[in-house]
Scaffold this active site. Structure first.
Site, PDB file in Angstrom:
ATOM      1  N   ALA A  23       0.821  -1.213   0.000  1.00  0.00           N
ATOM      2  CA  ALA A  23       0.000   0.000   0.000  1.00  0.00           C
ATOM      3  C   ALA A  23       0.851   1.258   0.000  1.00  0.00           C
ATOM      4  O   ALA A  23       0.547   2.226  -0.693  1.00  0.00           O
ATOM      5  CB  ALA A  23      -0.927  -0.013   1.203  1.00  0.00           C
ATOM      6  N   ALA A  44      11.588   0.007   6.416  1.00  0.00           N
ATOM      7  CA  ALA A  44      12.529  -0.623   7.334  1.00  0.00           C
ATOM      8  C   ALA A  44      13.471  -1.594   6.631  1.00  0.00           C
ATOM      9  O   ALA A  44      14.618  -1.770   7.048  1.00  0.00           O
ATOM     10  CB  ALA A  44      11.770  -1.351   8.448  1.00  0.00           C
ATOM     11  N   VAL A  94      11.067  -5.493   3.040  1.00  0.00           N
ATOM     12  CA  VAL A  94      11.810  -5.166   1.831  1.00  0.00           C
ATOM     13  C   VAL A  94      10.989  -4.122   1.095  1.00  0.00           C
ATOM     14  O   VAL A  94       9.767  -4.029   1.293  1.00  0.00           O
ATOM     15  CB  VAL A  94      12.017  -6.436   0.963  1.00  0.00           C
ATOM     16  CG1 VAL A  94      10.690  -7.022   0.510  1.00  0.00           C
ATOM     17  CG2 VAL A  94      12.920  -6.162  -0.230  1.00  0.00           C
ATOM     18  N   THR A  98       5.050  -7.112   1.444  1.00  0.00           N
ATOM     19  CA  THR A  98       4.611  -8.480   1.238  1.00  0.00           C
ATOM     20  C   THR A  98       4.281  -8.760  -0.227  1.00  0.00           C
ATOM     21  O   THR A  98       4.241  -9.922  -0.644  1.00  0.00           O
ATOM     22  CB  THR A  98       3.406  -8.789   2.152  1.00  0.00           C
ATOM     23  OG1 THR A  98       3.787  -8.523   3.514  1.00  0.00           O
ATOM     24  CG2 THR A  98       2.979 -10.240   2.064  1.00  0.00           C
ATOM     25  N   PHE A 103       2.375 -15.022  -3.165  1.00  0.00           N
ATOM     26  CA  PHE A 103       2.318 -16.009  -4.239  1.00  0.00           C
ATOM     27  C   PHE A 103       1.654 -15.438  -5.491  1.00  0.00           C
ATOM     28  O   PHE A 103       1.205 -16.184  -6.357  1.00  0.00           O
ATOM     29  CB  PHE A 103       1.610 -17.266  -3.761  1.00  0.00           C
ATOM     30  CG  PHE A 103       2.414 -18.070  -2.772  1.00  0.00           C
ATOM     31  CD1 PHE A 103       2.134 -19.416  -2.565  1.00  0.00           C
ATOM     32  CD2 PHE A 103       3.452 -17.508  -2.043  1.00  0.00           C
ATOM     33  CE1 PHE A 103       2.868 -20.167  -1.647  1.00  0.00           C
ATOM     34  CE2 PHE A 103       4.189 -18.246  -1.128  1.00  0.00           C
ATOM     35  CZ  PHE A 103       3.896 -19.588  -0.934  1.00  0.00           C
ATOM     36  N   MET A 104       1.582 -14.098  -5.548  1.00  0.00           N
ATOM     37  CA  MET A 104       1.170 -13.369  -6.759  1.00  0.00           C
ATOM     38  C   MET A 104      -0.281 -13.586  -7.138  1.00  0.00           C
ATOM     39  O   MET A 104      -0.691 -13.302  -8.270  1.00  0.00           O
ATOM     40  CB  MET A 104       2.098 -13.700  -7.945  1.00  0.00           C
ATOM     41  CG  MET A 104       3.499 -13.166  -7.782  1.00  0.00           C
ATOM     42  SD  MET A 104       4.772 -14.099  -8.693  1.00  0.00           S
ATOM     43  CE  MET A 104       5.191 -15.355  -7.466  1.00  0.00           C
ATOM     44  N   TRP A 538      -1.886 -16.086   5.519  1.00  0.00           N
ATOM     45  CA  TRP A 538      -1.106 -14.857   5.342  1.00  0.00           C
ATOM     46  C   TRP A 538      -1.961 -13.649   4.951  1.00  0.00           C
ATOM     47  O   TRP A 538      -1.502 -12.773   4.227  1.00  0.00           O
ATOM     48  CB  TRP A 538       0.013 -15.062   4.304  1.00  0.00           C
ATOM     49  CG  TRP A 538       0.849 -16.259   4.544  1.00  0.00           C
ATOM     50  CD1 TRP A 538       1.632 -16.516   5.632  1.00  0.00           C
ATOM     51  CD2 TRP A 538       1.011 -17.400   3.692  1.00  0.00           C
ATOM     52  NE1 TRP A 538       2.265 -17.718   5.517  1.00  0.00           N
ATOM     53  CE2 TRP A 538       1.904 -18.292   4.332  1.00  0.00           C
ATOM     54  CE3 TRP A 538       0.499 -17.748   2.444  1.00  0.00           C
ATOM     55  CZ2 TRP A 538       2.288 -19.515   3.778  1.00  0.00           C
ATOM     56  CZ3 TRP A 538       0.872 -18.964   1.889  1.00  0.00           C
ATOM     57  CH2 TRP A 538       1.756 -19.830   2.559  1.00  0.00           C
ATOM     58  N   HIS A 539      -3.202 -13.599   5.460  1.00  0.00           N
ATOM     59  CA  HIS A 539      -4.098 -12.496   5.089  1.00  0.00           C
ATOM     60  C   HIS A 539      -4.656 -11.771   6.321  1.00  0.00           C
ATOM     61  O   HIS A 539      -5.878 -11.624   6.454  1.00  0.00           O
ATOM     62  CB  HIS A 539      -5.267 -13.022   4.244  1.00  0.00           C
ATOM     63  CG  HIS A 539      -4.858 -13.646   2.955  1.00  0.00           C
ATOM     64  ND1 HIS A 539      -5.619 -14.583   2.299  1.00  0.00           N
ATOM     65  CD2 HIS A 539      -3.757 -13.468   2.179  1.00  0.00           C
ATOM     66  CE1 HIS A 539      -5.015 -14.964   1.181  1.00  0.00           C
ATOM     67  NE2 HIS A 539      -3.882 -14.301   1.092  1.00  0.00           N
ATOM     68  N   HIS A 584      -7.869 -13.655  -1.939  1.00  0.00           N
ATOM     69  CA  HIS A 584      -6.522 -13.241  -1.571  1.00  0.00           C
ATOM     70  C   HIS A 584      -6.538 -11.714  -1.541  1.00  0.00           C
ATOM     71  O   HIS A 584      -7.113 -11.076  -2.436  1.00  0.00           O
ATOM     72  CB  HIS A 584      -5.511 -13.769  -2.584  1.00  0.00           C
ATOM     73  CG  HIS A 584      -5.471 -15.263  -2.657  1.00  0.00           C
ATOM     74  ND1 HIS A 584      -4.481 -16.022  -2.073  1.00  0.00           N
ATOM     75  CD2 HIS A 584      -6.335 -16.142  -3.229  1.00  0.00           C
ATOM     76  CE1 HIS A 584      -4.722 -17.311  -2.288  1.00  0.00           C
ATOM     77  NE2 HIS A 584      -5.843 -17.401  -2.976  1.00  0.00           N
ATOM     78  N   ILE A 585      -5.918 -11.108  -0.562  1.00  0.00           N
ATOM     79  CA  ILE A 585      -6.207  -9.691  -0.290  1.00  0.00           C
ATOM     80  C   ILE A 585      -5.349  -8.712  -1.089  1.00  0.00           C
ATOM     81  O   ILE A 585      -5.561  -7.500  -1.004  1.00  0.00           O
ATOM     82  CB  ILE A 585      -6.082  -9.379   1.208  1.00  0.00           C
ATOM     83  CG1 ILE A 585      -4.647  -9.572   1.709  1.00  0.00           C
ATOM     84  CG2 ILE A 585      -7.065 -10.212   2.014  1.00  0.00           C
ATOM     85  CD1 ILE A 585      -4.435  -9.090   3.144  1.00  0.00           C
TER      86      ILE A 585
END
Length: 608
Positions: A23, A44, A94, A98, A103-104, A538-539, A584-585
């Site tokens: 975002a 970070a 990074v 995320t 996983f795209m 992971w959401h 998936h978000i």
């Protein structure tokens, strides 16, 4: 990209964006389209744009960065609802966040998911309101007629973006079992969905991915949004810098004036003339608010943080998608990603094919997807019992959010997502040499389980800081979340039905995890499996939710994403979602960022 914190602090910044992730970069890039303002981004983690060895960019190498230096490597508290296990919670550390690790997957929830946000009083957040921002974020590359015929790919152009930063596409080639997927689900009365991005998450389809089809590389926030405009003179990015807290000043009311930042051992206060935008994600956005003095009074006092804004829902309302991985033994002739990873010769061949012609195993993704409604999975009586139970939860809590979740039992919405792929995806099953496996991933979409994320209490006289890992407690399957466990257990039946239906069943030799139960113990075995093997999908969402008509009583930000009780401070990321969506978000987070940036520009235009 700014290298020195001193140089960064000297910039005349109008906006500071905390977090250069999914975002954050989208918001910053859109704000910097106004040449009259200066935008600063503080991330970070490092930038991997010039140093990535392919672990981020090569699609088929998904998952390699989890647990790496690009991952915050968070963990949850011990979860009683999961048999006393603690789960790893990967989050991107990074530039790109995320979106560099995921996983795209690129899909959208049901239109009623977003309409529910608006029903809570969040004006402008329904499906029709968000669709332009979904489209604005992407350039969709449609599949050819031959691809559509061969792989059952489909799309409707009016729902796809054509000029956005992110590249989205149907993958070039599929794994060996995809040829059976649509026919098998159709045989179980789960129809193929002609356009999964059109506001219905129901049915079977081929998942679209954030991949640039010309280069066959991951398209993510850093490469798609930031890199093309990195030389923009009013856009400044400082990486490997940690925001410690938001600076608040009392001017009749609390006002955000900047942030305190640590970079290369130097701590400095950096000012923002207009606004601070927190885009640190569902874990760290509430953490930063609490360290700044905005949060639940008892949490802040226990941590030794001065209470500036008593905001009781900061860090609350945590929702996640729960996932199980059922493992089947399949025909030994099937090739899988596991073979490539474990065999240096095959891996080298995959590298050659990818770099020479953008083909081969590194272009294959797990895209055989189905979203099944409860009515497609269980008996009418079981559905009625679950619906009554959900209604009872809503009456007991009295929360509008829970009423809206309970209502979905009467709609044809995809409550359980299934993804099938050759290979062993389970962290709990050790593959036996010489055997081949396939995995059915099963994910619950609309949970009643509610958790929290908070800064820890201080120990002794030590001050709680950004370096103290937040307490992540999803409370999976506890209290009202017990209904989630029941739905996941019932969903295991559908997993077995899919894998015992032709033509998919022709390649399956048997189930290995969980083992086949003794007759009469199937229901208990399914519940035990869900308890002992559920992991995160992971959401995480909801920890700085929009409050809607109830305001600070149930939320942290208003419908303009402004933090209650503070001027000049917004949160723009997945944490503002008041309710989970059936998808998936990733696409939703980009849409939130796109809309958030427009609202900021509108608000400042109206004030001048």
């Amino acid at each position: 990209m700014t290298q020195s914190i001193q140089d960064f602090a000297n910039l005349p910044l109008d906006y500071i964006v905390v977090g250069g992730g999914t975002a954050g970069l989208a918001v910053a890039v859109r704000l910097s389209e106004d040449t009259q303002v200066n935008v600063g981004v503080i991330e970070a983690g490092p930038s991997a744009l010039n140093s990535d060895d392919g672990a981020i960019t090569v699609p088929g190498r998904y998952g390699e960065t989890i647990g790496s230096d690009y991952d915050w490597k968070f963990t949850t508290t011990i979860q009683p609802g999961l048999g006393g296990r603690s789960l790893p919670w990967p989050r991107g550390r990074v530039l790109g966040g995320t979106s560099a690790l995921n996983f795209m997957a690129w899909n959208r929830g049901h239109r009623k998911d977003y309409d529910a946000w608006a029903q809570l009083g969040n004006t402008g957040w329904g499906w029709d309101d968000l669709l332009p921002y979904f489209r604005r974020s992407e350039t969709f590359h449609p599949p050819s007629a031959a691809h559509q015929e061969h792989y059952h790919s489909a799309y409707q152009s009016e729902f796809n973006g054509t000029h956005g930063p992110l590249h989205t596409t149907h993958i070039k080639q599929y794994g060996p079992t995809h040829q059976y997927w649509h026919q098998t689900l159709n045989a179980l009365d789960v129809p193929s969905n002609p356009e999964s991005l059109a506001g219905s998450n129901c049915g079977v389809w081929n998942l679209v991915c954030t991949i640039n089809p010309d280069t066959q590389e991951r398209s993510y926030a850093a490469s798609a949004y930031y890199l093309p405009v990195a030389s923009r003179p009013n856009l400044h990015v400082l990486t490997e810098a940690t925001v410690m807290k938001v600076l608040l000043e009392q001017k009749n009311s609390w006002v955000a004036t900047g942030v305190r930042v640590r970079h290369d051992g130097v701590v400095m206060d950096i000012k923002a003339a207009r606004e601070v935008i927190i885009s640190a994600g569902s874990i760290q956005s509430p953490q930063i608010l609490e360290l700044s003095g905005i949060g639940r009074r008892d949490v802040l006092e226990a941590a030794g943080v001065e209470v500036k804004v008593d905001s009781p829902n900061v860090g609350e309302n945590l929702q996640d998608h729960m996932m199980t991985a059922t493992i089947f033994e399949v025909l030994p002739t099937l090739s899988s990603r596991d073979d490539i990873i474990s065999d240096p010769i095959l891996s080298e061949a995959a590298d050659r094919a990818y770099h020479a012609s953008q083909t081969g195993p590194w272009t294959v993704m797990p895209c055989s997807v189905a979203y099944c409604s409860l009515s497609q999975m269980i008996s009418p009586q079981e559905l009625s019992d679950l619906s009554s139970r959900a209604d009872g939860i809503a009456r007991q809590t009295g929360l509008a959010r829970d009423r809206l979740i309970a209502q979905q039992f009467g709609y044809n919405r995809g409550q359980i997502e299934y993804i099938f792929d050759v290979g062993n995806w389970s962290p709990y099953h050790n593959s036996e040499p010489g055997k081949k496996y396939a995995t059915m991933l099963q994910m619950l979409q609309y949970p009643f389980s509610r958790g929290s994320i908070h800064i820890p209490p201080r120990t002794g006289d030590s001050e709680v800081t950004i370096d103290d890992e937040p307490i992540i407690d999803p409370r999976y399957y506890l209290e009202h979340g017990a209904i989630d466990k029941k739905m996941m257990a019932l969903g295991q039946r559908m997993t077995d039905r899919i894998c015992s239906t032709e033509p998919l069943s022709k390649i399956i030799l048997g189930r290995v995890l969980p083992p086949v139960a003794e007759p009469g113990r199937e229901e208990q075995a399914h519940e035990d499996f869900v308890t002992n093997y559920t992991v995160t999908d992971w959401h995480p969402v909801g920890t700085c939710a929009m409050g809607g008509r109830e305001g600070i009583k149930t939320g942290v930000v208003d419908e303009r994403l402004r933090v209650y009780g503070v001027r000049g401070l917004r949160v723009i990321d997945a944490s503002i979602m008041p309710l989970q969506v059936g998808a998936h978000i990733q696409a939703t987070v980009y849409a939130i960022a796109e809309k958030g940036a427009v609202m900021i520009r509108e608000d400042w235009s109206d004030s001048t």
